[in-house]
Design a protein around this motif. Structure first.
Motif, mmCIF file in Angstrom:
data_model
loop_
_atom_site.group_PDB
_atom_site.id
_atom_site.type_symbol
_atom_site.label_atom_id
_atom_site.label_comp_id
_atom_site.label_asym_id
_atom_site.label_seq_id
_atom_site.Cartn_x
_atom_site.Cartn_y
_atom_site.Cartn_z
ATOM 1 N N PRO A 1 0.811 -1.216 0.000
ATOM 2 C CA PRO A 1 0.000 0.000 0.000
ATOM 3 C C PRO A 1 0.843 1.264 0.000
ATOM 4 N N GLY A 2 2.061 1.188 0.563
ATOM 5 C CA GLY A 2 2.925 2.359 0.603
ATOM 6 C C GLY A 2 3.262 2.919 -0.761
ATOM 7 N N GLN A 3 3.184 2.080 -1.793
ATOM 8 C CA GLN A 3 3.457 2.550 -3.146
ATOM 9 C C GLN A 3 2.338 3.435 -3.685
ATOM 10 N N LEU A 4 1.256 3.549 -2.925
ATOM 11 C CA LEU A 4 0.146 4.430 -3.297
ATOM 12 C C LEU A 4 0.225 5.770 -2.574
ATOM 13 N N GLN A 5 1.243 5.948 -1.733
ATOM 14 C CA GLN A 5 1.381 7.172 -0.954
ATOM 15 C C GLN A 5 1.417 8.404 -1.838
ATOM 16 N N CYS A 6 1.945 8.265 -3.041
ATOM 17 C CA CYS A 6 2.049 9.402 -3.954
ATOM 18 C C CYS A 6 0.681 9.932 -4.378
ATOM 19 N N LEU A 7 -0.372 9.150 -4.154
ATOM 20 C CA LEU A 7 -1.717 9.584 -4.541
ATOM 21 C C LEU A 7 -2.429 10.340 -3.422
ATOM 22 N N ALA A 8 -1.826 10.388 -2.254
ATOM 23 C CA ALA A 8 -2.494 10.955 -1.083
ATOM 24 C C ALA A 8 -2.819 12.440 -1.243
ATOM 25 N N GLY A 9 -2.052 13.148 -2.057
ATOM 26 C CA GLY A 9 -2.282 14.585 -2.219
ATOM 27 C C GLY A 9 -3.272 14.946 -3.308
ATOM 28 N N LEU A 10 -3.872 13.965 -3.960
ATOM 29 C CA LEU A 10 -4.825 14.252 -5.035
ATOM 30 C C LEU A 10 -6.197 14.533 -4.431
ATOM 31 N N PRO A 11 -6.673 15.768 -4.507
ATOM 32 C CA PRO A 11 -7.895 16.147 -3.779
ATOM 33 C C PRO A 11 -9.172 15.532 -4.331
ATOM 34 N N ASP A 12 -9.193 15.167 -5.620
ATOM 35 C CA ASP A 12 -10.431 14.705 -6.238
ATOM 36 C C ASP A 12 -10.469 13.201 -6.499
ATOM 37 N N LEU A 13 -9.422 12.485 -6.145
ATOM 38 C CA LEU A 13 -9.395 11.046 -6.414
ATOM 39 C C LEU A 13 -10.424 10.338 -5.533
#
Length: 261
Positions: free
Chosen positions: A112-124
């Motif tokens: 799951p840590g490889q998804l950390q880069c998506l944490a800042g996407l406000p609309d995902l």
């Protein structure tokens, strides 16, 4: 020796070029392309795709991509399909601030840590890591509780793998999670609480709409939609019948009463 034209064609199949983009979109200017499908072309290099600055919908499924660098320039991108590739990282997507739906089923994401880069996407809101119908998954999905870990990392998500995890309808997801946990080897004596009542997402009759003004195109679209809707109703009735039969079978075998259908 292969003719020069054939060699160029072979290169086009593995690397995105302006000619490829124009041929698949019908647009003459790359920044005018809004929707693009490049599925199953054997792509290994996204080339000049980052020049499609107005792109909002992109399908790159069924290729052999390992890098996504050019996608970092696509700030208008809302829907992205990367299923069935060879991706082990998604870092360039951190710059796609308009991203709402992402499909990465069938890649090499291990934690799951490889998804950390998506944490800042406000609309995902919608993320797919696993697609059972297409037999696509990721190594991280081998852990039964991966959905909970992903939701903790990305709390803005509303849908994971097609199941509602936040908002109305999320109770069903929680029930599935409880069932998975109870059936796992680590929980030989399940004690699953009954699911709360799940309400429809929309009011009755919401889908039975008809165009307010006469238009042959709209009327034909509505006719097709109504036919599809009727098929959905039929499938729902069949599903209810099958669930009822399953419940009777389980009851006859003294199944735990906490398994509510």
């Amino acid at each position: 020796m292969e003719p020069a034209g054939e060699k160029a064609g072979e290169d086009d199949r593995v690397r995105v070029t302006p000619q490829m983009l124009k041929a698949h979109s019908g647009e003459f200017a790359l920044d005018s392309i809004l929707l693009l499908r490049l599925r199953g072309l054997g792509l290994v290099d996204l080339g000049c795709l980052g020049e499609c600055l107005g792109l909002e919908w992109l399908d790159l499924s069924g290729n052999v991509l390992t890098q996504l660098g050019p996608l970092a320039c696509l700030h208008q991108l809302a829907v992205l399909n990367l299923a069935d590739n060879r991706l082990s990282g998604l870092e360039p997507l951190a710059a796609c601030e308009s991203l709402q739906r992402l499909n990465v089923a069938g890649n090499l994401l291990a934690t799951p840590g490889q998804l950390q880069c998506l944490a800042g996407l406000p609309d995902l809101q919608d993320l797919r890591l696993r697609d059972p119908l297409a037999r696509l998954s990721n190594p991280l999905c081998a852990t039964p509780t991966y959905g909970t870990a992903v939701l903790k990392l990305l709390p803005r998500l509303k849908v994971i793998d097609g199941q509602r995890v936040n908002g109305r309808g999320s109770d069903f997801y929680q029930l599935c999670q409880d069932l998975d946990s109870s059936l796992g080897p680590s929980s030989p004596s399940p004690n699953v609480a009954p699911a709360a009542t799940v309400h429809p997402w929309v009011d009755p009759g919401y889908w039975e709409t008809w165009p307010s003004r006469s238009s042959s195109i709209l009327e034909e679209a509505c006719r097709q939609f109504q036919a599809t809707l009727q098929e959905c109703h039929d499938l729902d009735r069949q599903a209810q019948d099958l669930l009822g039969q399953a419940q009777c079978v389980l009851s006859s075998k003294d199944a735990p009463s906490s398994f509510v259908f």
